[in-house]
Design an enzyme around this catalytic site. Sequence first.
Site, PDB file in Angstrom:
ATOM      1  N   ARG A 154      38.334  27.391  18.384  1.00 19.31           N
ATOM      2  CA  ARG A 154      37.182  27.646  19.263  1.00 19.31           C
ATOM      3  C   ARG A 154      36.118  26.613  18.975  1.00 19.31           C
ATOM      4  NH1 ARG A 154      37.549  30.987  23.304  1.00 19.31           N
ATOM      5  NH2 ARG A 154      38.171  32.693  21.961  1.00 19.31           N
ATOM      6  N   SER A 178      33.858  30.349  26.961  1.00 17.26           N
ATOM      7  CA  SER A 178      34.063  31.191  28.151  1.00 17.26           C
ATOM      8  C   SER A 178      35.451  31.815  28.170  1.00 17.26           C
ATOM      9  CB  SER A 178      33.824  30.386  29.427  1.00 17.26           C
ATOM     10  OG  SER A 178      34.615  29.221  29.420  1.00 17.26           O
ATOM     11  N   ARG A 236      30.350  50.250  33.933  1.00 17.10           N
ATOM     12  CA  ARG A 236      29.174  49.400  33.686  1.00 17.10           C
ATOM     13  C   ARG A 236      28.718  48.636  34.926  1.00 17.10           C
ATOM     14  NH1 ARG A 236      31.345  48.269  28.671  1.00 17.10           N
ATOM     15  NH2 ARG A 236      32.676  46.688  29.595  1.00 17.10           N
ATOM     16  N   CYS A 266      45.454  30.482  29.444  1.00 17.70           N
ATOM     17  CA  CYS A 266      44.755  29.281  29.912  1.00 17.70           C
ATOM     18  C   CYS A 266      45.214  27.997  29.207  1.00 17.70           C
ATOM     19  CB  CYS A 266      43.253  29.461  29.741  1.00 17.70           C
ATOM     20  SG  CYS A 266      42.776  30.397  28.273  1.00 17.70           S
ATOM     21  N   HIS A 298      38.841  23.818  28.395  1.00 11.78           N
ATOM     22  CA  HIS A 298      39.584  23.656  27.143  1.00 11.78           C
ATOM     23  C   HIS A 298      40.112  22.220  27.077  1.00 11.78           C
ATOM     24  CE1 HIS A 298      39.257  27.864  26.676  1.00 11.78           C
ATOM     25  NE2 HIS A 298      40.493  28.250  26.925  1.00 11.78           N
ATOM     26  N   LYS A 313      51.270  32.577  21.840  1.00 15.95           N
ATOM     27  CA  LYS A 313      51.354  32.611  23.307  1.00 15.95           C
ATOM     28  C   LYS A 313      51.752  31.237  23.818  1.00 15.95           C
ATOM     29  CE  LYS A 313      47.633  36.026  23.926  1.00 15.95           C
ATOM     30  NZ  LYS A 313      46.198  36.163  24.277  1.00 15.95           N
ATOM     31  N   ARG A 320      53.197  39.219  30.267  1.00 10.20           N
ATOM     32  CA  ARG A 320      53.701  37.845  30.363  1.00 10.20           C
ATOM     33  C   ARG A 320      55.098  37.641  29.802  1.00 10.20           C
ATOM     34  NH1 ARG A 320      48.238  35.232  28.078  1.00 10.20           N
ATOM     35  NH2 ARG A 320      46.941  35.458  29.937  1.00 10.20           N
ATOM     36  N   GLN A 368      38.968  25.045  22.323  1.00  9.49           N
ATOM     37  CA  GLN A 368      38.785  26.005  23.407  1.00  9.49           C
ATOM     38  C   GLN A 368      37.344  26.457  23.594  1.00  9.49           C
ATOM     39  OE1 GLN A 368      43.186  27.874  22.575  1.00  9.49           O
ATOM     40  NE2 GLN A 368      41.797  29.140  23.780  1.00  9.49           N
ATOM     41  N   ASN A 418      38.988  26.076  32.001  1.00  5.67           N
ATOM     42  CA  ASN A 418      39.763  27.260  31.598  1.00  5.67           C
ATOM     43  C   ASN A 418      39.552  28.444  32.523  1.00  5.67           C
ATOM     44  OD1 ASN A 418      37.070  27.109  30.331  1.00  5.67           O
ATOM     45  ND2 ASN A 418      37.586  29.116  29.480  1.00  5.67           N
ATOM     46  N   GLY A 473      33.623  40.075  35.773  1.00  4.37           N
ATOM     47  CA  GLY A 473      33.827  39.301  34.550  1.00  4.37           C
ATOM     48  C   GLY A 473      33.775  37.805  34.807  1.00  4.37           C
TER      49      GLY A 473
HETATM   50  O1  25A Z   1      43.294  41.219  26.676  1.00  3.39           O
HETATM   51  P1  25A Z   1      43.097  39.907  27.309  1.00  3.39           P
HETATM   52  O2  25A Z   1      44.113  39.582  28.344  1.00  3.39           O
HETATM   53  O3  25A Z   1      43.023  38.813  26.288  1.00  3.39           O
HETATM   54  O4  25A Z   1      41.675  39.983  28.097  1.00  3.39           O
HETATM   55  C1  25A Z   1      40.461  40.542  27.551  1.00  3.39           C
HETATM   56  C2  25A Z   1      39.249  40.087  28.286  1.00  3.39           C
HETATM   57  O5  25A Z   1      39.325  38.690  28.265  1.00  3.39           O
HETATM   58  C3  25A Z   1      38.725  38.180  29.411  1.00  3.39           C
HETATM   59  C4  25A Z   1      38.209  39.282  30.282  1.00  3.39           C
HETATM   60  O6  25A Z   1      36.785  39.498  29.947  1.00  3.39           O
HETATM   61  C5  25A Z   1      39.080  40.427  29.783  1.00  3.39           C
HETATM   62  O7  25A Z   1      38.459  41.633  30.033  1.00  3.39           O
HETATM   63  N1  25A Z   1      39.762  37.352  29.952  1.00  3.39           N
HETATM   64  C6  25A Z   1      41.051  37.628  30.249  1.00  3.39           C
HETATM   65  N2  25A Z   1      41.727  36.560  30.607  1.00  3.39           N
HETATM   66  C7  25A Z   1      40.870  35.540  30.527  1.00  3.39           C
HETATM   67  C8  25A Z   1      40.975  34.164  30.761  1.00  3.39           C
HETATM   68  N3  25A Z   1      42.102  33.577  31.137  1.00  3.39           N
HETATM   69  C9  25A Z   1      39.633  36.058  30.124  1.00  3.39           C
HETATM   70  N4  25A Z   1      38.590  35.274  29.977  1.00  3.39           N
HETATM   71  C10 25A Z   1      38.756  33.970  30.234  1.00  3.39           C
HETATM   72  N5  25A Z   1      39.906  33.426  30.589  1.00  3.39           N
HETATM   73  P2  25A Z   1      35.543  39.233  30.890  1.00  3.39           P
HETATM   74  O8  25A Z   1      34.312  39.594  30.152  1.00  3.39           O
HETATM   75  O9  25A Z   1      35.569  37.922  31.520  1.00  3.39           O
HETATM   76  O10 25A Z   1      35.769  40.246  32.068  1.00  3.39           O
HETATM   77  C11 25A Z   1      35.821  41.561  31.878  1.00  3.39           C
HETATM   78  C12 25A Z   1      36.012  42.163  33.280  1.00  3.39           C
HETATM   79  O11 25A Z   1      36.892  43.248  33.158  1.00  3.39           O
HETATM   80  C13 25A Z   1      36.205  44.430  33.614  1.00  3.39           C
HETATM   81  N6  25A Z   1      36.684  45.601  32.914  1.00  3.39           N
HETATM   82  C14 25A Z   1      36.733  45.820  31.596  1.00  3.39           C
HETATM   83  N7  25A Z   1      37.231  47.033  31.349  1.00  3.39           N
HETATM   84  C15 25A Z   1      37.477  47.600  32.555  1.00  3.39           C
HETATM   85  C16 25A Z   1      37.147  46.677  33.557  1.00  3.39           C
HETATM   86  N8  25A Z   1      37.292  46.959  34.848  1.00  3.39           N
HETATM   87  C17 25A Z   1      37.797  48.176  35.195  1.00  3.39           C
HETATM   88  N9  25A Z   1      38.112  49.118  34.297  1.00  3.39           N
HETATM   89  C18 25A Z   1      37.975  48.874  32.968  1.00  3.39           C
HETATM   90  N10 25A Z   1      38.296  49.822  32.065  1.00  3.39           N
HETATM   91  C19 25A Z   1      34.764  44.150  33.292  1.00  3.39           C
HETATM   92  O12 25A Z   1      33.885  44.894  34.024  1.00  3.39           O
HETATM   93  C20 25A Z   1      34.653  42.714  33.708  1.00  3.39           C
HETATM   94  O13 25A Z   1      34.550  42.637  35.109  1.00  3.39           O
HETATM   95  P3  25A Z   1      32.611  45.499  33.243  1.00  3.39           P
HETATM   96  O14 25A Z   1      31.943  46.307  34.246  1.00  3.39           O
HETATM   97  O15 25A Z   1      33.089  46.137  31.966  1.00  3.39           O
HETATM   98  O16 25A Z   1      31.728  44.332  32.809  1.00  3.39           O
HETATM   99  C21 25A Z   1      30.827  43.831  33.767  1.00  3.39           C
HETATM  100  C22 25A Z   1      29.845  42.954  33.099  1.00  3.39           C
HETATM  101  O17 25A Z   1      29.345  43.617  31.941  1.00  3.39           O
HETATM  102  C23 25A Z   1      29.436  42.768  30.817  1.00  3.39           C
HETATM  103  N11 25A Z   1      29.693  43.604  29.665  1.00  3.39           N
HETATM  104  C24 25A Z   1      30.881  43.813  29.111  1.00  3.39           C
HETATM  105  N12 25A Z   1      30.768  44.587  28.037  1.00  3.39           N
HETATM  106  C25 25A Z   1      29.454  44.885  27.905  1.00  3.39           C
HETATM  107  C26 25A Z   1      28.759  44.278  28.948  1.00  3.39           C
HETATM  108  N13 25A Z   1      27.444  44.382  29.086  1.00  3.39           N
HETATM  109  C27 25A Z   1      26.784  45.117  28.198  1.00  3.39           C
HETATM  110  N14 25A Z   1      27.382  45.757  27.171  1.00  3.39           N
HETATM  111  C28 25A Z   1      28.705  45.667  26.989  1.00  3.39           C
HETATM  112  N15 25A Z   1      29.287  46.279  25.945  1.00  3.39           N
HETATM  113  C29 25A Z   1      30.545  41.845  31.146  1.00  3.39           C
HETATM  114  O18 25A Z   1      30.366  40.631  30.496  1.00  3.39           O
HETATM  115  C30 25A Z   1      30.498  41.695  32.622  1.00  3.39           C
HETATM  116  O19 25A Z   1      29.668  40.615  32.983  1.00  3.39           O
HETATM  117  O1  L14 Z   2      45.791  35.398  26.787  1.00  2.00           O
HETATM  118  O2  L14 Z   2      39.806  31.733  24.759  1.00  2.00           O
HETATM  119  O3  L14 Z   2      44.634  34.858  28.531  1.00  2.00           O
HETATM  120  O4  L14 Z   2      39.638  33.776  24.037  1.00  2.00           O
HETATM  121  C1  L14 Z   2      42.211  34.930  27.289  1.00  2.00           C
HETATM  122  C2  L14 Z   2      41.027  34.605  26.415  1.00  2.00           C
HETATM  123  C3  L14 Z   2      43.663  33.865  25.605  1.00  2.00           C
HETATM  124  C4  L14 Z   2      42.455  33.527  24.781  1.00  2.00           C
HETATM  125  C5  L14 Z   2      44.715  35.124  27.331  1.00  2.00           C
HETATM  126  C6  L14 Z   2      40.153  32.922  24.750  1.00  2.00           C
HETATM  127  C7  L14 Z   2      43.478  35.067  26.475  1.00  2.00           C
HETATM  128  C8  L14 Z   2      41.279  33.332  25.653  1.00  2.00           C
END
Ligand code: 25A
Ligand code: L14
Length: 344
Positions: free
Chosen positions: A241, A159, A40, A129, A248, A219, A100, A156, A322, A13
């Site tokens: 956004r 990304s 994936r 973040c 950010h 949050k 958290r 924000q 961020n 990710g």
């Molecule tokens: O609930 P939260 O805390 O708000 O977080 C939700 C999401 O927010 C991002 C992060 O997404 C997270 O999953 N995130 C969280 N905190 C963040 C922060 N502080 C934040 N972003 C920024 N700042 P992400 O896209 O960055 O990363 C996702 C990663 O999580 C893996 N993952 C998801 N489900 C999983 C899992 N790993 C294990 N088991 C599970 N069940 C995910 O892996 C990725 O590494 P992936 O293999 O699902 O995705 C790999 C690549 O594929 C892309 N992709 C995603 N969905 C699709 C896709 N490609 C095609 N089709 C899709 N539908 C992804 O973008 C990634 O590059």
């Molecule tokens: O709680 O800009 O860490 O969508 C991560 C993704 C907060 C929002 C978290 C975004 C979220 C953030």
Amino acid sequence: MKKYRVTVVGATGAVGLEMIKMLESRKFPVKSIKFLASKRSEGKKLIYKNKDLPVELLTKNNTKNTDIALFSAGVEVSKEFAPIFVDNGSFVIDNSSAWRMDKNIPLIVPEVNPHDLKKDKKLIANPNCSTIQMVIALKPLHDFAKVKRVIVSTYQAVSGAGQKGIDELKDQVKIWRNIEDKKRLEINPNKKFYYPIAFNLIPQIDIFTENGYTKEEMKMTNETKKIMGDSSIEVSATCVRVPVFRSHSESIWIETEKHISSEQAKELLSKASGIELLDRPEKLKYPMPLFAENTQVTYVGRIRSDISTKNYALTFWVVSDNLLKGAALNAVQIAETLIKNKLI
Ligand code: 25A
Ligand code: L14
């Protein structure tokens, strides 16, 4: 120096990839490293120290033999798998919002509350973040003048919504010039955001709660109190956004109990760790997201006394990457602090 077995969960990710880069560039003492993600990404190769390493599927079977697990795979993955890693003897530093606000789980920004880390609290939450970069700036001011109230508006980057957020802005910018004006209001190819984000602002991040604030805004209110260890600090946030890829920005207003001049604030902030003061308006020097990208500090500028009130109030502008201080870097710094303080 002792070395550690590290696992990155959500390695592919937007945040996971930066975690890997931070471990490498900060020379974290890694004995062995494992990359886990969803189906994936299974089999995909990621590079660590010039070596190709395969991404494995996260299952119960690969939750063992880890000393430190860095999680960024969203709430559901964290809820299910973080406790399993902990049961198997690992520390977990979790970037999602799953844990958290749990009373038993430390929520850490190393520059602010490293003392909340404990040997027996192996599940550790990485804050939101927008909260991280705000509390970094608030801390030195709070220690000096006691912050009573904060009003913050955030700008924000896309990304924050992961790789899909980045792709959505890129795709919209590409098609923008080729379509007629009235159709531009409809373009939204990938639908990570509710509305077009190119050349627009969206005053909603995460979903709305009952009081009219979004979850992202709440949050910032709740996490700030917990990290600063002071529930009397009142925070009202508006999270927006913006069509920026990375970093950010925040316009922050604070009211303090004691008087603090803008010069004193600059002095304090210039000495605080993790902060770079960038406040020379006469030289057109102030923080901007484009220039904060890929840097490891939080920039503060535009510091001034509020002219609209007789109370003690300051206003300033804070920018930070961020994906780094807001996520991956802070997580790795938490791990570094565990080592430095002999908790692991
Ligand atoms: O609930 P939260 O805390 O708000 O977080 C939700 C999401 O927010 C991002 C992060 O997404 C997270 O999953 N995130 C969280 N905190 C963040 C922060 N502080 C934040 N972003 C920024 N700042 P992400 O896209 O960055 O990363 C996702 C990663 O999580 C893996 N993952 C998801 N489900 C999983 C899992 N790993 C294990 N088991 C599970 N069940 C995910 O892996 C990725 O590494 P992936 O293999 O699902 O995705 C790999 C690549 O594929 C892309 N992709 C995603 N969905 C699709 C896709 N490609 C095609 N089709 C899709 N539908 C992804 O973008 C990634 O590059
Ligand atoms: O709680 O800009 O860490 O969508 C991560 C993704 C907060 C929002 C978290 C975004 C979220 C953030």
